[in-house]
Write a protein that holds these residues in place. Sequence first.
Motif, PDB file in Angstrom:
ATOM      1  N   GLU A 172       0.836  -1.208   0.000  1.00 52.88           N
ATOM      2  CA  GLU A 172       0.000   0.000   0.000  1.00 52.88           C
ATOM      3  C   GLU A 172       0.869   1.256   0.000  1.00 52.88           C
ATOM      4  O   GLU A 172       0.561   2.233  -0.690  1.00 52.88           O
ATOM      5  CB  GLU A 172      -0.945  -0.007   1.204  1.00 52.88           C
ATOM      6  CG  GLU A 172      -1.801   1.236   1.343  1.00 52.88           C
ATOM      7  CD  GLU A 172      -2.711   1.536   0.145  1.00 52.88           C
ATOM      8  OE1 GLU A 172      -3.140   2.700   0.016  1.00 52.88           O
ATOM      9  OE2 GLU A 172      -2.989   0.628  -0.657  1.00 52.88           O
ATOM     10  N   LEU A 173       1.974   1.240   0.744  1.00 61.04           N
ATOM     11  CA  LEU A 173       2.885   2.391   0.737  1.00 61.04           C
ATOM     12  C   LEU A 173       3.555   2.553  -0.627  1.00 61.04           C
ATOM     13  O   LEU A 173       3.756   3.676  -1.097  1.00 61.04           O
ATOM     14  CB  LEU A 173       3.937   2.252   1.839  1.00 61.04           C
ATOM     15  CG  LEU A 173       3.414   2.361   3.276  1.00 61.04           C
ATOM     16  CD1 LEU A 173       4.541   2.107   4.274  1.00 61.04           C
ATOM     17  CD2 LEU A 173       2.760   3.712   3.527  1.00 61.04           C
ATOM     18  N   VAL A 174       3.896   1.446  -1.271  1.00 59.86           N
ATOM     19  CA  VAL A 174       4.463   1.499  -2.627  1.00 59.86           C
ATOM     20  C   VAL A 174       3.419   2.089  -3.582  1.00 59.86           C
ATOM     21  O   VAL A 174       3.734   2.954  -4.398  1.00 59.86           O
ATOM     22  CB  VAL A 174       4.925   0.103  -3.105  1.00 59.86           C
ATOM     23  CG1 VAL A 174       5.320   0.137  -4.578  1.00 59.86           C
ATOM     24  CG2 VAL A 174       6.070  -0.407  -2.246  1.00 59.86           C
TER      25      VAL A 174
ATOM     26  N   GLU B 122       3.209   5.786  -2.983  1.00 59.25           N
ATOM     27  CA  GLU B 122       4.443   6.439  -3.436  1.00 59.25           C
ATOM     28  C   GLU B 122       4.442   6.624  -4.955  1.00 59.25           C
ATOM     29  O   GLU B 122       4.882   7.651  -5.473  1.00 59.25           O
ATOM     30  CB  GLU B 122       5.658   5.598  -3.013  1.00 59.25           C
ATOM     31  CG  GLU B 122       6.983   6.190  -3.373  1.00 59.25           C
ATOM     32  CD  GLU B 122       7.309   7.476  -2.626  1.00 59.25           C
ATOM     33  OE1 GLU B 122       7.864   8.385  -3.276  1.00 59.25           O
ATOM     34  OE2 GLU B 122       7.011   7.590  -1.425  1.00 59.25           O
ATOM     35  N   LEU B 123       3.925   5.625  -5.664  1.00 57.69           N
ATOM     36  CA  LEU B 123       3.924   5.660  -7.128  1.00 57.69           C
ATOM     37  C   LEU B 123       2.672   6.303  -7.712  1.00 57.69           C
ATOM     38  O   LEU B 123       2.617   6.542  -8.919  1.00 57.69           O
ATOM     39  CB  LEU B 123       4.069   4.235  -7.678  1.00 57.69           C
ATOM     40  CG  LEU B 123       5.363   3.520  -7.302  1.00 57.69           C
ATOM     41  CD1 LEU B 123       5.308   2.067  -7.759  1.00 57.69           C
ATOM     42  CD2 LEU B 123       6.564   4.236  -7.885  1.00 57.69           C
ATOM     43  N   GLY B 124       1.665   6.527  -6.874  1.00 62.27           N
ATOM     44  CA  GLY B 124       0.402   7.053  -7.379  1.00 62.27           C
ATOM     45  C   GLY B 124      -0.306   6.057  -8.279  1.00 62.27           C
ATOM     46  O   GLY B 124      -1.011   6.429  -9.216  1.00 62.27           O
ATOM     47  N   ALA B 125      -0.121   4.781  -7.998  1.00 62.36           N
ATOM     48  CA  ALA B 125      -0.702   3.708  -8.813  1.00 62.36           C
ATOM     49  C   ALA B 125      -2.062   3.286  -8.267  1.00 62.36           C
ATOM     50  O   ALA B 125      -2.368   3.498  -7.095  1.00 62.36           O
ATOM     51  CB  ALA B 125       0.240   2.511  -8.835  1.00 62.36           C
ATOM     52  N   GLN B 126      -2.850   2.681  -9.122  1.00 62.78           N
ATOM     53  CA  GLN B 126      -4.133   2.121  -8.701  1.00 62.78           C
ATOM     54  C   GLN B 126      -3.940   0.764  -8.025  1.00 62.78           C
ATOM     55  O   GLN B 126      -4.599   0.451  -7.054  1.00 62.78           O
ATOM     56  CB  GLN B 126      -5.063   1.947  -9.920  1.00 62.78           C
ATOM     57  CG  GLN B 126      -5.468   3.258 -10.566  1.00 62.78           C
ATOM     58  CD  GLN B 126      -6.264   4.136  -9.627  1.00 62.78           C
ATOM     59  OE1 GLN B 126      -7.225   3.691  -9.014  1.00 62.78           O
ATOM     60  NE2 GLN B 126      -5.847   5.379  -9.497  1.00 62.78           N
TER      61      GLN B 126
ATOM     62  N   GLU C 268       6.858  -2.401   5.817  1.00 64.22           N
ATOM     63  CA  GLU C 268       5.668  -2.758   6.578  1.00 64.22           C
ATOM     64  C   GLU C 268       5.944  -2.466   8.050  1.00 64.22           C
ATOM     65  O   GLU C 268       7.024  -2.798   8.549  1.00 64.22           O
ATOM     66  CB  GLU C 268       5.410  -4.263   6.379  1.00 64.22           C
ATOM     67  CG  GLU C 268       4.012  -4.693   6.669  1.00 64.22           C
ATOM     68  CD  GLU C 268       3.801  -6.143   6.276  1.00 64.22           C
ATOM     69  OE1 GLU C 268       4.263  -7.045   7.037  1.00 64.22           O
ATOM     70  OE2 GLU C 268       3.207  -6.384   5.228  1.00 64.22           O
ATOM     71  N   PRO C 269       5.006  -1.852   8.753  1.00 63.39           N
ATOM     72  CA  PRO C 269       5.236  -1.551  10.175  1.00 63.39           C
ATOM     73  C   PRO C 269       5.488  -2.829  10.976  1.00 63.39           C
ATOM     74  O   PRO C 269       4.902  -3.876  10.689  1.00 63.39           O
ATOM     75  CB  PRO C 269       3.938  -0.887  10.639  1.00 63.39           C
ATOM     76  CG  PRO C 269       3.209  -0.514   9.392  1.00 63.39           C
ATOM     77  CD  PRO C 269       3.698  -1.418   8.297  1.00 63.39           C
ATOM     78  N   ALA C 270       6.367  -2.748  11.976  1.00 66.49           N
ATOM     79  CA  ALA C 270       6.637  -3.890  12.843  1.00 66.49           C
ATOM     80  C   ALA C 270       5.381  -4.217  13.637  1.00 66.49           C
ATOM     81  O   ALA C 270       4.651  -3.318  14.047  1.00 66.49           O
ATOM     82  CB  ALA C 270       7.799  -3.573  13.781  1.00 66.49           C
ATOM     83  N   LYS C 271       5.176  -5.488  13.843  1.00 71.79           N
ATOM     84  CA  LYS C 271       3.969  -5.924  14.571  1.00 71.79           C
ATOM     85  C   LYS C 271       4.264  -6.223  16.001  1.00 71.79           C
ATOM     86  O   LYS C 271       5.299  -6.538  16.409  1.00 71.79           O
ATOM     87  CB  LYS C 271       3.370  -7.153  13.893  1.00 71.79           C
ATOM     88  CG  LYS C 271       2.861  -6.819  12.508  1.00 71.79           C
ATOM     89  CD  LYS C 271       2.287  -8.021  11.844  1.00 71.79           C
ATOM     90  CE  LYS C 271       1.822  -7.631  10.447  1.00 71.79           C
ATOM     91  NZ  LYS C 271       1.211  -8.649   9.728  1.00 71.79           N
TER      92      LYS C 271
END
Length: 172
Positions: free
Chosen positions: A85-87, A90-94, A169-172
């Motif tokens: 989701e962050l990628v 960052e890319l403005g992709a769908q 990815e955030p640490a869990k």
Amino acid sequence: MNTPEPTAATPSAPVSPAHPRFAEALARLGLQVEVRRFPDATRTAAEAAAAIGCELSEIVKSLVFAADGVPVLVLMDGSSRVDVELVRRELGAQKVERADAALVRETTGYAIGGVPPFGHATKTRVLADRRLLDHAVVWAAAGTPHTVFPLDPKTLIAHAGATVVDVREPAK
């Protein structure tokens, strides 16, 4: 005076254990790095870290994703996972998804498990997670599942033409 042509028994230059395409990329960039070859595969970050004797986070994973169908390479430390989701943001992709083995090979010229951070078959957008900069030296694949090389992360990121981002990815 007749000088004999080099043969397999008398090579004109030392043979690198790196994949030939990657060895050419290193030469083109003027980089002299120690490429290490291991008898057992270092296909995963954990295998590479164990073989080298370094921390898992010092391994660079070169991961190919498809962002709206366009390949993008993400460089991530070996102890972390990419937040797709962050990628995407960052890319403005769908849509962003992991590339399949065929797209990885077509894009980079290398098989999964041996993809280096640069020296690819095609010019691809590259994102490098900021956490790679936490280390003095990182280790990346040298074009095969059996070879790795060390480099300082700033140089690696520069030669990859990467944009430094936060896509872990955030640490869990």
